[in-house]
Design an enzyme around this catalytic site. Structure first.
Site, PDB file in Angstrom:
ATOM      1  N   ARG A 290       0.807  -1.220   0.000  1.00  0.00           N
ATOM      2  CA  ARG A 290       0.000   0.000   0.000  1.00  0.00           C
ATOM      3  C   ARG A 290       0.845   1.277   0.000  1.00  0.00           C
ATOM      4  O   ARG A 290       0.567   2.209  -0.755  1.00  0.00           O
ATOM      5  CB  ARG A 290      -0.902  -0.013   1.241  1.00  0.00           C
ATOM      6  N   CYS A 356     -26.442  -4.040  -8.151  1.00  0.00           N
ATOM      7  CA  CYS A 356     -27.701  -4.293  -7.451  1.00  0.00           C
ATOM      8  C   CYS A 356     -27.469  -4.711  -6.007  1.00  0.00           C
ATOM      9  O   CYS A 356     -27.817  -5.841  -5.615  1.00  0.00           O
ATOM     10  CB  CYS A 356     -28.484  -5.364  -8.187  1.00  0.00           C
TER      11      CYS A 356
HETATM   12  N1  LLP Z   1       3.207  -9.048   3.413  1.00  0.00           N
HETATM   13  C1  LLP Z   1       2.198  -9.876   3.727  1.00  0.00           C
HETATM   14  C2  LLP Z   1       2.514 -11.223   4.220  1.00  0.00           C
HETATM   15  C3  LLP Z   1       0.856  -9.446   3.603  1.00  0.00           C
HETATM   16  O1  LLP Z   1      -0.131 -10.276   3.944  1.00  0.00           O
HETATM   17  C4  LLP Z   1       0.573  -8.144   3.128  1.00  0.00           C
HETATM   18  C5  LLP Z   1      -0.800  -7.668   2.968  1.00  0.00           C
HETATM   19  C6  LLP Z   1       1.677  -7.319   2.785  1.00  0.00           C
HETATM   20  C7  LLP Z   1       2.974  -7.796   2.950  1.00  0.00           C
HETATM   21  C8  LLP Z   1       1.487  -5.920   2.265  1.00  0.00           C
HETATM   22  O2  LLP Z   1       0.851  -5.120   3.193  1.00  0.00           O
HETATM   23  P1  LLP Z   1       0.674  -3.541   2.934  1.00  0.00           P
HETATM   24  O3  LLP Z   1       2.046  -2.916   2.966  1.00  0.00           O
HETATM   25  O4  LLP Z   1       0.042  -3.375   1.605  1.00  0.00           O
HETATM   26  O5  LLP Z   1      -0.204  -3.100   4.023  1.00  0.00           O
HETATM   27  N2  LLP Z   1      -7.277  -5.511   0.901  1.00  0.00           N
HETATM   28  C9  LLP Z   1      -6.907  -4.781   2.102  1.00  0.00           C
HETATM   29  C10 LLP Z   1      -5.465  -4.992   2.501  1.00  0.00           C
HETATM   30  C11 LLP Z   1      -5.075  -6.444   2.651  1.00  0.00           C
HETATM   31  C12 LLP Z   1      -3.621  -6.650   3.031  1.00  0.00           C
HETATM   32  C13 LLP Z   1      -3.228  -8.087   2.945  1.00  0.00           C
HETATM   33  N3  LLP Z   1      -1.845  -8.386   3.220  1.00  0.00           N
HETATM   34  C14 LLP Z   1      -7.253  -3.309   1.897  1.00  0.00           C
HETATM   35  O6  LLP Z   1      -7.790  -2.947   0.859  1.00  0.00           O
HETATM   36  O7  LLP Z   1      -7.038  -2.500   2.792  1.00  0.00           O
END
Ligand code: LLP
Length: 423
Positions: A290, A356
């Site tokens: 992110r 929907c």
């Molecule tokens: N490493 C692992 C093992 C992870 O499970 C994740 C994210 C990351 C790295 C990366 O995390 P980040 O830096 O992006 O926070 N769909 C959700 C977020 C799900 C995150 C899943 N794992 C949303 O839209 O907020």
């Protein structure tokens, strides 16, 4: 979102007015800034210069091949969670020795694929997975580099669906069983136990949970070394949060007073963790998704209709929950602005899609600049966990994606067609 800004009253991505993009490529349309993407990567990666490290971009946040290639060319590693993501990462040119493979449920064929491609390591999450990796490695007559994902039982204080570091979550190996599991792993044939991995959740807006994770890791490495297990690498996962409020500021836009404007960003959090991590002497691996790609993307959508119903005014747009799921799934906030500010007057509206389902909304009771039919709206900070979650729900076609670099624009994914829907 430095690369998205209003010039006069017109929204630009880098040097391009975004409304022009919708005229050429239609809506809904994801627009990415290459400069913003690489700036985000570099500001994190440069903090680790001088330490043996790899910044592994988490593909799950956005796996558009053009974005991946930009990051791979810039020296990023990759964090993948499936054979599909591994294949995308290899295609994009990420070096196998900078790829880590995470995930609580890897299949045997995925383990085999990863070992054959000689990726840097598999982050294993259970005893049974360790046994299976060892068996596959034996069959292939190869070594299997692994790190053990340990669940440190730390509260990430994020949305419950994306917090992962507590005992009751499905992720990792119980922190209390870490020592014995490392010993067991060290006894399995063909496994090369390299390191410890943690990932405590996503969209974490505070330093404290990360600092607690760093302390946990440093302590664990010490205990493992005392018991004769030499750990040489630490992977701290991802999870650094981004500010979704007031991504764009303009005198004609309402401000969102919620959220913490002083919340630490990814570089700030990492900087605070570094002394503890460095003192272990381990190489450092980090898996941001992110914080690299969220602010590099927006979703453009057209106002189809407006209507008043009971106490509500609805703005119905041509993007739906199938194009950007986060508001429906997590009640997530994204700033929404007109691509051209025509008036400084605001009104509370629900911005909803055509799907929907009552849950198909982007914002509820949101103060929005007054808009009319055919106006273009920009849903901000949509680069992460946006396109990767698109679906054909309601028979809706996947949106197109374009990448802006200065004044250049490239379509990096064509809009899906009705013919493709039948395949
Ligand atoms: N490493 C692992 C093992 C992870 O499970 C994740 C994210 C990351 C790295 C990366 O995390 P980040 O830096 O992006 O926070 N769909 C959700 C977020 C799900 C995150 C899943 N794992 C949303 O839209 O907020």
């Amino acid at each position: 979102m430095k690369q998205f800004s209003f010039r006069e009253n017109e929204l630009y991505c880098e040097e391009v007015p975004v409304r022009e993009l919708t005229e050429e490529f239609g809506t809904p349309l994801y627009v990415y800034s290459r400069t913003e993407l690489l700036d985000n990567f570099r500001s994190l990666d440069s903090l680790l210069q001088g330490t043996d490290h790899v910044t592994c971009y988490a593909l799950k946040a956005n796996s558009n091949p053009a974005l991946l290639k930009s990051l791979a060319d810039d020296g990023a590693g990759a964090d993948v969670v499936s054979a599909g993501e591994l294949s995308l990462a290899l295609q994009a040119g990420f070096s196998p020795d900078k790829i880590v493979f995470a995930g609580v449920g890897k299949r045997e064929d995925e383990i085999e694929y990863a070992l054959r491609e000689r990726i840097h390591c598999l982050n294993a999450e259970s005893v049974q997975e360790l046994q299976l990796i060892s068996l596959v490695a034996l069959r292939l007559q190869t070594g299997a580099p692994v790190a053990l994902r340990i669940n440190p039982n730390i509260d990430a204080d994020s949305h419950p669906y994306i917090s992962t570091g507590l005992k009751q979550h499905k992720f990792g190996i119980d922190g209390e069983k870490a020592l014995e599991t490392f010993q067991f792993a060290a006894s399995l044939p063909n496994l090369e136990v390299k390191g410890v991995h943690t990932h405590i959740g996503s969209q974490i807006r505070k330093s404290e949970p990360f600092l607690a994770a760093a302390d946990f890791l440093a302590d664990l490495v010490k205990r493992l070394r005392e018991s004769g297990i030499l750990i040489t690498q630490l992977d701290i996962g991802g999870g650094f949060g981004v500010g979704y409020e007031n991504a764009l500021e303009h005198e004609g836009l309402p401000r969102n007073e919620q959220g913490d404007p002083n919340a630490p960003d990814a570089p700030e959090i990492l900087r605070a963790m570094l002394p503890t991590l460095q003192q272990t002497g381990c190489s450092l691996w980090v898996e941001p998704g992110r914080s690299i790609v969220a602010s590099a993307g927006i979703l453009l959508t057209r106002v189809l209709y407006t209507k008043e119903q009971g106490p509500k005014k609805f703005v119905i747009v041509d993007a739906g929950m199938n194009d950007l799921l986060r508001p429906s799934l997590y009640n997530a906030y994204h700033q929404i602005v007109p691509a051209r500010i025509e008036t400084y007057e605001h009104e509370p509206v629900d911005i909803v899609g055509p799907v929907c389902e009552t849950g198909d909304f982007f914002a509820r009771d949101r103060l929005l600049s007054k808009v009319k039919q055919r106006d273009i709206l920009a849903i901000m900070t949509a680069g992460a966990y946006g396109f990767v979650n698109v679906s054909n729900y309601n028979g809706r076609l996947h949106p197109a994606e374009v990448l802006v670099n200065g004044d250049r624009v490239r379509v990096v994914r064509q809009r899906q067609t009705l013919e493709e829907l039948l395949k």
